[in-house]
Structure formats: structure tokens, C-alpha cells
Write an enzyme that holds these catalytic residues in place. Structure first.
Site, PDB file in Angstrom:
ATOM      1  N   PRO A   2       0.820  -1.185   0.009  1.00 17.91           N
ATOM      2  CA  PRO A   2       0.094  -0.054  -0.150  1.00 17.91           C
ATOM      3  C   PRO A   2       0.888   1.333   0.022  1.00 17.91           C
ATOM      4  O   PRO A   2       1.890   1.444   0.868  1.00 17.91           O
ATOM      5  CB  PRO A   2      -0.594  -0.117   1.328  1.00 17.91           C
ATOM      6  CG  PRO A   2      -0.936  -1.489   1.768  1.00 17.91           C
ATOM      7  CD  PRO A   2       0.496  -2.092   1.069  1.00 17.91           C
ATOM      8  N   GLU A   3       0.619   2.136  -1.043  1.00 12.34           N
ATOM      9  CA  GLU A   3       1.274   3.429  -0.859  1.00 12.34           C
ATOM     10  C   GLU A   3       0.346   4.669  -0.469  1.00 12.34           C
ATOM     11  O   GLU A   3      -0.559   4.184   0.142  1.00 12.34           O
ATOM     12  CB  GLU A   3       1.859   3.631  -2.672  1.00 12.34           C
ATOM     13  CG  GLU A   3       2.525   2.601  -3.134  1.00 12.34           C
ATOM     14  CD  GLU A   3       3.073   2.849  -4.488  1.00 12.34           C
ATOM     15  OE1 GLU A   3       2.779   3.900  -4.875  1.00 12.34           O
ATOM     16  OE2 GLU A   3       3.927   2.032  -4.964  1.00 12.34           O
TER      17      GLU A   3
END
Length: 271
Positions: A2-3
Site C-alpha cells: 500500500p502506497e
């Protein structure tokens, strides 16, 4: 992994619902990347005042102290009134008066860490070296320019490092550089002021659009309500090796930089 957009989307999906809740119980599963730092019972009775984000960290402000949450490589949060019994990969359950916050993390690279405040050495170790927030008012162009001038590494690697600007992970670095028309192998210190300005704006534009689209779901990302993201469906270069550029028709190329895949258009992006 997840960014920043996925972390922000996660925050938005439960922040209003948990704000004001009191912690009633806390369960820890198998060990995560870092220890909690206090016995779980010490947090019972505390109130969640709100949820902020710093880079890829979620900060749950309590009436006494903060909880720092990181999703690691494969983690996801859920917040539900009537959750199922914890499964094999559910390693953190925080029951509150408004619902249960759960961290599911198959690879256990995520973390939940307690600190007395952001000035606490524990919090400072995790947050102290993070760069500017790209979606906030403090993402200053002159400061961004100064940060790049001092770096001789390829611009994509500088974006990923997170000490100049935080949260531009692998997916969005490729997309940002395409929008700015910059080849990912170009050395950061070689960028002119006009190109740096285009890059600065591209970072804002791409990340804001990704948040609007609910992030990117490449494998199993979902927000705290179980909803997938859709930004990947409109990606210009990421994951599109050998496909035609949506702008000029040239085949998209893929290279390896620092053990990560980089995608770019050799016609639209100039060295």
C-alpha cells in the site's frame, strides 16, 4: 505494498467513524514488525480523538499518547460493528465503543506502535526523516528544488527514498514521471527549474487523482470498508510493458531500478 494514496483512502474510510470512540479491549496476534511498546491493557479506557496520516503511517491520536500504524507489504485495516472472529492473519484487534479496528497482515511486515507523543524517541525514529507531504500545503516548490539539486541519483530512486517528498511509491513514481515527461533514469540534480516545477505539479495531480479513485488494487488492497480502488485502470505506464502509449502509441518499456520495476514511454519521457 500500500502506497500513500491507499493509506489515505484507508484513513478516510474510517476516521470519522472511530473519532470519539473509547478503547474497550485490545488483542495482539502473532508478532508484527515492531512491538506495541506497552501492555495492551494499558490502552483500555483511552479515547481516540482522531486519525491523521504522515507518509505511509496512520496516527491515531489518543487522549494520552498516539498509536502509529503501518500496513507494511500486505496489510489492510477494517473497521466494523460486527466483525467475524479473528482469522489466521488478523494480528491486531482494537475493540472500541464504535466498532472494531482490525489489522490483517499475511506477511507481518506491518506494525502498531504506541508512543507518548510525536516527540517521543520511538515516534521520532519512525517519522523524523520523512520528507514533505505531497498533498499538504507545505509541499514547497523551492524546497523541493533544493532537495533535488543535492541528489545525483536517478530521479525515480530519489522519489522512492522519501526524504525529499514522502509517499511517492513505485506505482505512482512511474505515473508521475510520465505526466511530467521525465525519463526515470534522469539524474535528479540535472533537472532544470521548469522540469522540476512540472514534476512538483505532477506529484500533486497523480496522488490526488489516485485518492479520488480509491487507490490502486493490484492484488488485494481494500479500504476499511472492504472497497477496492480503481486507479490502476487508468494508469498510463505502470504495468503496461510492450503496450502502446496512450498518448503517442510507442511501446511502453520496463526496466529494473533498485530491485523495482519501472515503466516509461521512451518517446514522451525525455532524459
Amino acid at each position: 505494498m500500500p502506497e500513500l494514496p491507499e493509506v489515505e483512502v484507508t484513513r478516510l474510510s474510517f476516521a470519522n467513524r472511530i473519532a470519539g470512540a473509547h478503547i474497550e479491549a485490545l488483542r495482539m496476534g502473532q508478532p508484527l514488525r515492531w512491538p506495541l511498546g506497552v501492555v495492551p491493557e494499558a490502552l483500555v479506557g483511552r479515547q481516540v480523538l482522531g486519525v491523521r496520516r504522515r507518509g505511509k503511517y496512520l496516527l491515531l491520536d489518543l487522549d494520552h499518547g498516539i498509536l502509529l500504524l503501518h500496513l507494511g507489504m500486505s496489510g489492510s485495516l477494517s473497521f466494523a460493528l460486527r466483525p467475524a472472529a479473528p482469522g489466521k492473519h488478523d494480528h491486531f484487534d482494537m475493540q472500541t465503543s464504535r466498532g472494531l479496528l482490525r489489522l490483517n497482515d499475511p506477511r507481518r511486515f506491518g506494525a502498531v506502535v504506541h508512543a507518548d507523543s510525536e516527540d517521543d524517541p520511538v515516534a521520532h525514529k519512525l517519522l523524523g526523516k520523512l520528507g514533505m507531504e505531497p498533498l499538504g500545503p507545505d509541499f514547497d516548490l523551492p524546497r523541493f528544488q533544493q532537495g533535488l539539486v543535492r541528489r545525483s541519483a536517478p530521479i525515480k530512486q530519489v522519489l522512492l527514498a522519501g526524504d525529499v517528498v514522502v509517499g511517492v511509491g513505485n506505482i505512482y513514481a512511474s505515473e508521475v514521471l510520465f505526466l511530467a515527461g521525465i525519463r526515470p533514469t534522469t539524474r535528479a540534480s540535472r533537472l532544470s527549474r521548469p522540469r522540476t516545477a512540472r514534476l512538483h505539479q505532477a506529484i500533486r495531480t497523480v496522488l490526488a487523482r489516485a485518492v479520488q479513485q480509491g487507490g490502486s488494487t493490484l492484488r488485494d488492497f481494500s479500504n476499511a470498508q472492504g472497497e477496492a480502488g480503481y486507479f490502476q485502470l487508468e494508469a498510463m505506464v505502470y504495468g503496461r510493458e510492450r503496450q502502446a502509449c496512450r498518448v503517442c502509441g510507442t511501446a511502453i518499456k520496463a526496466i529494473r531500478q533498485g530491485q523495482r520495476s519501472t515503466f516509461f514511454c521512451p518517446q514522451c519521457q525525455k532524459p
